[in-house]
Design a protein around this motif. Structure first.
Motif, PDB file in Angstrom:
ATOM      1  N   ARG A 100      25.865  30.709   5.828  1.00 59.80           N
ATOM      2  CA  ARG A 100      24.724  31.344   5.163  1.00 59.80           C
ATOM      3  C   ARG A 100      24.848  32.866   5.169  1.00 59.80           C
ATOM      4  NH1 ARG A 100      19.709  27.125   6.475  1.00 59.80           N
ATOM      5  NH2 ARG A 100      20.516  25.553   5.021  1.00 59.80           N
ATOM      6  N   GLU A 124      15.554  31.840  11.816  1.00 57.55           N
ATOM      7  CA  GLU A 124      14.983  31.336  10.561  1.00 57.55           C
ATOM      8  C   GLU A 124      16.078  30.926   9.583  1.00 57.55           C
ATOM      9  OE1 GLU A 124      14.119  34.264  12.140  1.00 57.55           O
ATOM     10  OE2 GLU A 124      12.265  35.039  11.234  1.00 57.55           O
ATOM     11  N   TRP A 128      16.146  26.716   8.254  1.00 60.08           N
ATOM     12  CA  TRP A 128      15.712  26.178   6.962  1.00 60.08           C
ATOM     13  C   TRP A 128      16.675  25.118   6.447  1.00 60.08           C
ATOM     14  CZ3 TRP A 128      15.631  31.929   5.514  1.00 60.08           C
ATOM     15  CH2 TRP A 128      14.414  32.520   5.900  1.00 60.08           C
ATOM     16  N   ASP A 129      16.150  24.174   5.661  1.00 62.50           N
ATOM     17  CA  ASP A 129      17.062  23.289   4.929  1.00 62.50           C
ATOM     18  C   ASP A 129      17.670  24.078   3.772  1.00 62.50           C
ATOM     19  OD1 ASP A 129      15.268  23.286   2.721  1.00 62.50           O
ATOM     20  OD2 ASP A 129      14.254  21.497   3.456  1.00 62.50           O
ATOM     21  N   ARG A 132      15.291  25.390   0.977  1.00 66.54           N
ATOM     22  CA  ARG A 132      14.434  26.491   1.396  1.00 66.54           C
ATOM     23  C   ARG A 132      15.232  27.790   1.544  1.00 66.54           C
ATOM     24  NH1 ARG A 132       9.532  26.516   3.775  1.00 66.54           N
ATOM     25  NH2 ARG A 132       9.252  24.842   2.254  1.00 66.54           N
ATOM     26  N   PHE A 133      16.425  27.685   2.097  1.00 66.34           N
ATOM     27  CA  PHE A 133      17.269  28.868   2.262  1.00 66.34           C
ATOM     28  C   PHE A 133      17.575  29.520   0.915  1.00 66.34           C
ATOM     29  CE2 PHE A 133      21.774  30.376   2.223  1.00 66.34           C
ATOM     30  CZ  PHE A 133      21.580  31.543   2.941  1.00 66.34           C
ATOM     31  N   VAL A 136      14.468  31.229  -0.567  1.00 67.90           N
ATOM     32  CA  VAL A 136      14.195  32.534   0.041  1.00 67.90           C
ATOM     33  C   VAL A 136      15.099  33.608  -0.562  1.00 67.90           C
ATOM     34  CG1 VAL A 136      14.348  33.875   2.178  1.00 67.90           C
ATOM     35  CG2 VAL A 136      13.276  31.620   2.198  1.00 67.90           C
ATOM     36  N   TRP A 165       3.122  30.531   1.204  1.00 69.58           N
ATOM     37  CA  TRP A 165       4.587  30.564   1.302  1.00 69.58           C
ATOM     38  C   TRP A 165       5.052  31.984   1.620  1.00 69.58           C
ATOM     39  CZ3 TRP A 165       8.907  32.893  -0.484  1.00 69.58           C
ATOM     40  CH2 TRP A 165      10.121  32.213  -0.351  1.00 69.58           C
ATOM     41  N   ARG A 168       4.476  32.861   5.260  1.00 66.05           N
ATOM     42  CA  ARG A 168       5.422  32.252   6.212  1.00 66.05           C
ATOM     43  C   ARG A 168       6.783  32.925   6.178  1.00 66.05           C
ATOM     44  NH1 ARG A 168       2.995  27.444   4.305  1.00 66.05           N
ATOM     45  NH2 ARG A 168       4.766  27.082   2.895  1.00 66.05           N
ATOM     46  N   HIS A 169       7.171  33.469   5.021  1.00 68.42           N
ATOM     47  CA  HIS A 169       8.524  34.004   4.873  1.00 68.42           C
ATOM     48  C   HIS A 169       8.556  35.522   4.681  1.00 68.42           C
ATOM     49  CE1 HIS A 169       8.601  29.781   3.495  1.00 68.42           C
ATOM     50  NE2 HIS A 169       9.765  29.747   4.092  1.00 68.42           N
TER      51      HIS A 169
END
Length: 365
Positions: A100, A124, A128-129, A132-133, A136, A165, A168-169
């Protein structure tokens, strides 16, 4: 691996990542079990056993059997070799994080700012799956291209992204956007924090309201003329206060006291502060006094602390630093709190009849 893996994923080391000292048999041990010693040394020549690691050998000069070549060190030259050695969840998490980090660099190019962001938000990024990654990263890329100054979170026009959302991020999004654009934040407009106020005298009620929460800028416009203002750290204490001629009570939760100086009607009356008897309670008192004059503390003295020793708990993350706005007596109490092992006496544990008696005594001046 867990401790150094984050740094390795961001900046692979130039020198071997890990060296493990082996313990070859001594001459005496080899003489006792010669077959076992030979089998042990031979195993380190088997690629299937060693994997991608490097085995370093040295010669030993033994008096009875002459020179022997024995394995002495196992070297993992690449972080991936260390991951293979660790195996299991540690290895899979490290490989995921490294992949990642590579994806993030592929989008924006390598930079020290991005590297620092990856290190800081490794948990984080790894947690994330995949969907989600990537989401973002897509949102961070959109925000970098489309400055959102002045927008409320609800107004960000990205499909699948709402205010919850974003909440949270937001930390990661802000860090990524700052690292890639140099802008100090996202520019989103947050809701004004609300301050809870109770008028304990019906003559001070605001349009008939005795209990309300509103932004500080709105409360600042009120034409209140209280004789005394109580500021309490604990909301239950605020709500438990009885009718009190000429009095107003504010919920000074945590470090919200920083905004109280924006209420002009506070400057015209005495202020009584009551917080938990712990390091953070005194830190909040110190901040309140740095903004406003005429602040008196109540039930934050050494007698109150010692009279309730059986109700102490340990403060998990005590505040440190010099608190210049405290009185000498308050500094002595804080020193006692620290000397006792960073204890805490929460204000809710003090009997209510005692609290009211002390509050009445202090408010009469």
């Amino acid at each position: 691996m867990r401790r150094r893996g984050t740094d390795w994923a961001v900046a692979p080391p130039d020198e071997p990542a890990l060296t493990i000292l082996l313990k070859p048999p001594t001459e005496r041990e080899a003489m006792v079990d010669q077959a076992g010693a030979e089998a042990w040394a031979r195993a380190w020549t088997d690629p299937a056993f060693v994997g991608g690691l490097t085995v370093e050998w040295e010669e030993r000069s033994w008096r009875r059997v002459g020179r022997q070549r024995v394995p002495v060190r196992l070297v993992a030259r690449r972080p991936d070799d260390v991951a293979a050695l660790a195996g299991g969840r540690v290895a899979s998490e490290w490989r995921l994080f490294a992949a990642r980090v590579a994806e993030i660099r592929g989008r924006w190019g390598p930079s020290e700012e991005l590297d620092a962001t990856c290190r800081r938000h490794a948990r984080e990024i790894t947690g994330w799956d995949e969907d989600r990654f990537l989401q973002v990263l897509d949102v961070a890329q959109w925000l970098a291209i489309h400055p959102s100054d002045g927008l409320r979170p609800r107004q960000v026009p990205v499909r699948g992204v709402d205010s919850k959302w974003l909440g949270r991020h937001r930390g990661v999004l802000t860090a990524l956007t700052t690292a890639t654009t140099g802008r100090p934040g996202l520019g989103l407009v947050d809701g004004d924090p609300l301050l809870r106020v109770r008028c304990l005298d019906s003559s001070l009620c605001i349009g008939g309201l005795a209990d309300l929460a509103a932004p500080v800028r709105q409360l600042a416009s009120l034409a209140l003329r209280p004789d005394v203002v109580f500021v309490f750290e604990n909301l239950e204490t605020v709500l438990a206060m009885p009718q009190w001629p000429g009095a107003v009570v504010l919920h000074g939760s945590g470090y919200a006291v920083d905004v109280l100086e924006k209420l002009p009607w506070l400057a015209r009356c005495p202020i009584v502060y009551w917080g938990d008897l712990d390091s953070h309670g005194f830190a909040i008192l110190n901040r309140l006094r740095s903004h406003l004059d005429g602040v008196t503390s109540v039930l934050m003295d050494e007698k109150t602390l010692l009279d309730h020793r059986d109700l102490w708990v340990i403060e998990p993350r005590p505040a440190r630093g010099v608190l210049d706005e405290l009185t000498s007596d308050e500094r002595a109490v804080l020193a006692r709190i620290r000397a006792e092992g960073d204890v805490r006496l929460e204000q809710e544990r003090i009997p209510w009849d005692l609290a009211l008696r002390e509050l009445r005594s202090v408010s009469r001046g």
